[in-house]
Write a protein that holds these residues in place. Structure first.
Motif, PDB file in Angstrom:
ATOM      1  N   ARG A  88      -7.485  -3.293   1.515  1.00 40.03           N
ATOM      2  CA  ARG A  88      -6.349  -2.688   0.827  1.00 40.03           C
ATOM      3  C   ARG A  88      -6.771  -1.379   0.159  1.00 40.03           C
ATOM      4  N   ALA A  89      -7.949  -1.401  -0.433  1.00 43.31           N
ATOM      5  CA  ALA A  89      -8.449  -0.185  -1.088  1.00 43.31           C
ATOM      6  C   ALA A  89      -8.626   0.933  -0.064  1.00 43.31           C
ATOM      7  N   LEU A 124      -5.920  -0.170  -7.506  1.00 44.92           N
ATOM      8  CA  LEU A 124      -5.357   0.460  -6.306  1.00 44.92           C
ATOM      9  C   LEU A 124      -4.563   1.718  -6.666  1.00 44.92           C
ATOM     10  N   VAL A 141       0.821  -1.207   0.000  1.00 45.17           N
ATOM     11  CA  VAL A 141       0.000   0.000   0.000  1.00 45.17           C
ATOM     12  C   VAL A 141       0.862   1.266   0.000  1.00 45.17           C
ATOM     13  N   ALA A 174      -7.151   1.340   2.724  1.00 43.56           N
ATOM     14  CA  ALA A 174      -5.869   1.802   3.232  1.00 43.56           C
ATOM     15  C   ALA A 174      -5.260   2.836   2.284  1.00 43.56           C
ATOM     16  N   ILE A 175      -5.672   2.785   1.045  1.00 42.56           N
ATOM     17  CA  ILE A 175      -5.131   3.709   0.041  1.00 42.56           C
ATOM     18  C   ILE A 175      -6.023   4.925  -0.114  1.00 42.56           C
ATOM     19  N   ASN A 176      -7.322   4.697  -0.016  1.00 42.08           N
ATOM     20  CA  ASN A 176      -8.267   5.780  -0.241  1.00 42.08           C
ATOM     21  C   ASN A 176      -9.533   5.466   0.544  1.00 42.08           C
ATOM     22  N   SER A 221      -6.947   9.914  -4.354  1.00 41.11           N
ATOM     23  CA  SER A 221      -6.840  10.510  -3.018  1.00 41.11           C
ATOM     24  C   SER A 221      -5.870  11.694  -3.027  1.00 41.11           C
ATOM     25  N   GLU A 266      -5.494  -6.037  -9.964  1.00 35.52           N
ATOM     26  CA  GLU A 266      -5.580  -5.481  -8.613  1.00 35.52           C
ATOM     27  C   GLU A 266      -4.781  -4.176  -8.545  1.00 35.52           C
ATOM     28  N   ILE A 317       2.543   1.876  -3.322  1.00 33.99           N
ATOM     29  CA  ILE A 317       1.588   2.348  -4.327  1.00 33.99           C
ATOM     30  C   ILE A 317       1.330   3.849  -4.136  1.00 33.99           C
ATOM     31  N   LYS A 318       1.259   4.268  -2.882  1.00 31.63           N
ATOM     32  CA  LYS A 318       1.102   5.707  -2.615  1.00 31.63           C
ATOM     33  C   LYS A 318       2.310   6.487  -3.116  1.00 31.63           C
ATOM     34  N   MET A 338      -6.933   4.500  -7.377  1.00 30.73           N
ATOM     35  CA  MET A 338      -7.490   5.016  -6.117  1.00 30.73           C
ATOM     36  C   MET A 338      -6.485   5.912  -5.394  1.00 30.73           C
ATOM     37  N   ALA A 339      -5.203   5.527  -5.437  1.00 32.37           N
ATOM     38  CA  ALA A 339      -4.170   6.325  -4.778  1.00 32.37           C
ATOM     39  C   ALA A 339      -4.068   7.698  -5.436  1.00 32.37           C
TER      40      ALA A 339
END
Lengths: 408, 408
Positions: free
Chosen positions: B53-54, A80, A16, B56-58, A87, A76, A19-20, A83-84
C-alpha cells in the motif's frame, strides 16, 4: 498566511487513490502558504474488520485492548497520507493521538478529551511541515491509548483547531454540507451557508447524520468555527457552523428534519396508584431504553394513559419492560406502534418569531398528516406523524417555511 | 516460579485460530505459576500488505513514516493476543514497544536497541498479569516509533529476556529447532539439543534461516540463554542456544549447512598493475555487493587471476562493476558461474580436533564432488562445489562426521 485544520473521514481516505486525492486537496492550501494540520480517520471498513477479528477471539473484548486494536486503523492512514504528500514534494510528518498531545480521561472506547498540548505540532508547523494527526485517539495519564468513541475524529479535529487557535477548521465528508432537508426527499432542498451551533446540534440529534452532537457541543464550548464540506468536489463551499449572529434570526426555520427511527409506545388504563408512571420510566431506564417524547393524560375515571417514543431498535425491550411493571401494578395494557416518524423544524429565528407552530400544523393539515405527539424546545418543534405520507409532509413544511430554492 | 519470555512469529499468530493456540501455550506456563512476558510479530502477510500500500502511494516511502505504518501490524497482534488470554480467564495487558520501554537509536527501519526500561512490565508481571509486547518496534529519543529491521521480533524477545533477567527465553517458530542438516536433504539429520552462540551464528550466516545473526549476537553479548522451538507441536523440546561449555567440544562438527544462493565470479588475466585487485573490490563495494570468499593467484607470466563468490542476486551487478574496472585497466576477462553452492561444516569442537579438513575433503572426493574454493574460520570450514550433486555431498559429509541419527 492562515492556520488551517482539515479533517478527512473514512470514505475520504478509503483507498490508495482517495488518499492521493486528499494529498492534492492539502497541497492547494500549502501552495497558498498556509500552515496545515490534518486529522484523518481509518480507511472505511478497517475498523469493522478489526472489531470482527476481536469478536472472533473474545465475544466481549476488553475495552483497553479494544482501544489498542482500533487505534491501528488511524495509524495506518497517517503514515500513508504523509507518504502521499511526500510524493508531491510536500514536507509532512505523522503523529499519533499521543504524539499530538491529545490527553483524555481513563474511559476506554469512549474517552473524553481533557487537555491538548500542541507544542509538538506547533514546532512542526513552524518548520513548514504539514502535520497529519490520527483522529479518534488520544492517550490517558497511564500512557495508554484511548479512543474517543463515535464521531471521534471530528472531535479530534475540533479540539486541534481549538488547541492550535486555527483560523479555519474544515470537516471533509461524503456530503457537501448541511441541507435545509434531505435532498433525496425534498428535491428543492438547498445547502445552508451558515448555521449556528445550536441549530446544528438539533439537526444532529434529529438524525441528520453529518456530525455527532458531541463534536458540535465541543466546538460550541470552545467557539471553534468549522465548515462541513465535500472531499469529492472541492470546488464547492460547504456549510459554516458558528456562533449565532443576529442576522441568522431573519430565517425563522433553518431546516426540516425527518427521523424515521421512531416507535410509539402507548400504555393505557394504568391503575391509579402513586408513582406508577415513575415505576414505568424507572424500568425503561434500567432496560437502557432512551425515551424521547412523552405525553400523559388522566382520564375521567382516574386511570392514566401514557404515550412515549423510543427508537425502533428499543421497542421490543420497552414493551417487555413495561409489561413487567403493569403485571406488578395489576392492570393496564401496552402496545407498540412502529410505523411513525418524527418531523422537526429547527431554527434560532423561532425565538423572535411567533406563529411557527400554527404554520407547521396548518401545512401538515393541508397534506392530511395527523399529528400524534408534539414536543417543542426554544429553537425546535417536533411532531410525531404516521410514516405513510411523511415525505409529502416534509416537502409541504419545507415549502411553507419558504425554504424551497429558487428555480434555476 | 520462573520468569519466562516467549516469542511467537508471524505464522504462529497468522490468524484467529493460531492466536487462540498461542494463548493456550501461554496458559500452560501461567497455570504453573510462572511470570510470562510474550513478544509477538505481525500476522504473516500483514507487513507485506502494508508495504504494498505504501509503495502504491510513494515508490520511495519516507523511513520515519514507514516505521509508523509497519508498527501497526504488531499493535494489532498484541491486542488480539491479550483478548485471547482474557477469554481463557487469564489476566493480560498489551504494550507497544514504546510502552515496554524499548529505546532505540534514531535509525528508522533498522534501529538498534540502546536501552531497556522494564519498570512498566515488571509492575504488570508483579500484579500477576501476562504482558504482551509488540515485537520489531521501539521508540527513539524523539518519542517516534522505530522498527528494528529483519528479525526484529527475535531481537525484542532477547532484549526483553535480558532486561527482565528472565530464567528462560523461548523463540516459537515454524520449525522445531536447529538440525544437524536440512532434513529435506538429509533424512537422517537430527535435532541439536544444545548449540553455542558461535555455532548458531555460523549456521545463521550460512543460510540456515531459523534466526537472524543479529539476535544471536545480542544474546551472546548479554548472555541470554534461549530455546528455538515449535509453536505447532509444543510437546517436543527445541534447541537450546547458550554459551559454549566444555562438553560441547566432544562433538567435532555440530552441523552441515548448504547455501544455494551462491555465484562464483572469475576474473582472469588482470593486467599486473599495483592496486588492480583493490580497484576491483572498491568498485564492488560501491555497487553494494557483499563479497564472501576470495582466492587470488599470480600466474607465471605475472598476470593475476581472481575468483570470488557473491549471492546470486548480486552476480549481474558484480559483473557490470568488474567489467568497468577492467576497461579502465585495459585488459582481463570476467565470467560468472551461477551453478555453485557453498557447503559448510560448523562446530566449536574443531578448535581442539585436528583432521577435520582432511575428513571433509575425503568424503567429498568419495562422491566425486570437486572443491573449487575453500575458506576456513576457527569453528567452520566452507567449500564451494558444483550445484549438481551437492545434496549427495551433504549426505556424505553428514555421515562422515557421525551426525546420522541412530536407526529407530
Amino acid at each position: 498566511m492562515a492556520r488551517i485544520v482539515k479533517k478527512f473521514g473514512g470514505t475520504s481516505v478509503g483507498d490508495v487513490d482517495r488518499i492521493k486525492n486528499v494529498a492534492n486537496i492539502i497541497r492547494e492550501d500549502v501552495e497558498k502558504g498556509h500552515q496545515v494540520a490534518v486529522v484523518v480517520s481509518a480507511r472505511s471498513g478497517v475498523t469493522n474488520e478489526l472489531i470482527a477479528r476481536a469478536k472472533a477471539i473474545n465475544e466481549q473484548p476488553d475495552e483497553r485492548e479494544m482501544d489498542v486494536l482500533l487505534a491501528v486503523g488511524e495509524q495506518e492512514t497517517i503514515a500513508l497520507t504523509a507518504m502521499a504528500l511526500h510524493s508531491l514534494g510536500i514536507e509532512a510528518i505523522s503523529m499519533t493521538g499521543a504524539q499530538a498531545g491529545i490527553k483524555t480521561d481513563l474511559a476506554h472506547t469512549r474517552a473524553r478529551i481533557v487537555s491538548m498540548n500542541c507544542e509538538r505540532i506547533e514546532a512542526a508547523l513552524g518548520k513548514g511541515s504539514v502535520v497529519i494527526v490520527a483522529g479518534f485517539q488520544g492517550v490517558n495519564d497511564e500512557g495508554t491509548t484511548t479512543t474517543l468513541g463515535r464521531g471521534g475524529s471530528d472531535l479530534s479535529a475540533i479540539a486541534l483547531a481549538s488547541g492550535l487557535n486555527a483560523d479555519l477548521c474544515q470537516i471533509y465528508t461524503d456530503v457537501d454540507g448541511v441541507y435545509t432537508a434531505d435532498p433525496r426527499i425534498v428535491p428543492k432542498a438547498s445547502k445552508i451557508q451558515e448555521i449556528s451551533y445550536e441549530e446544528m446540534l438539533e439537526m444532529a440529534s434529529l438524525g441528520t447524520k453529518v456530525m455527532q452532537a458531541r463534536s458540535v457541543e465541543f466546538a460550541n464550548k470552545f467557539n471553534v468555527v468549522f465548515e462541513v464540506r465535500s472531499s469529492f468536489d472541492t470546488s464547492i463551499p460547504g456549510t459554516i457552523v458558528k456562533q449565532e449572529v443576529s442576522s441568522m434570526e431573519d430565517v425563522v426555520v433553518r431546516g426540516v428534519a425527518l427521523d424515521r427511527n421512531q416507535a410509539k409506545i402507548m400504555v393505557s388504563n394504568i391503575p391509579d396508584k402513586p408513582g406508577s408512571a415513575a415505576q414505568i420510566f424507572e424500568a425503561l431506564g434500567k432496560a437502557n431504553v432512551c425515551v424521547d417524547m412523552i405525553v400523559q393524560n388522566i382520564g375521567r375515571n382516574g386511570v392514566a394513559n401514557l404515550t412515549f417514543t423510543v427508537t425502533r431498535d428499543d421497542s421490543k425491550r420497552s414493551l417487555d419492560a413495561v409489561e413487567k411493571v403493569l403485571n406488578e401494578l395489576g392492570g393496564g395494557e401496552v402496545a407498540v406502534f412502529g410505523e411513525v416518524v418524527k418531523l422537526s423544524v429547527v431554527g434560532i429565528g423561532m425565538r423572535s418569531h411567533s406563529g411557527v407552530a400554527s404554520k407547521l400544523f396548518a401545512s401538515l393539515a393541508d397534506v392530511k398528516s395527523n399529528i400524534q405527539i408534539i414536543s417543542t424546545s426554544e429553537i425546535k418543534i417536533s411532531v410525531v406523524i404516521d410514516e405513510e405520507g411523511a415525505e409529502e409532509a416534509v416537502r409541504a413544511v419545507h415549502t411553507a417555511f419558504g425554504l424551497d430554492k429558487a428555480e434555476a
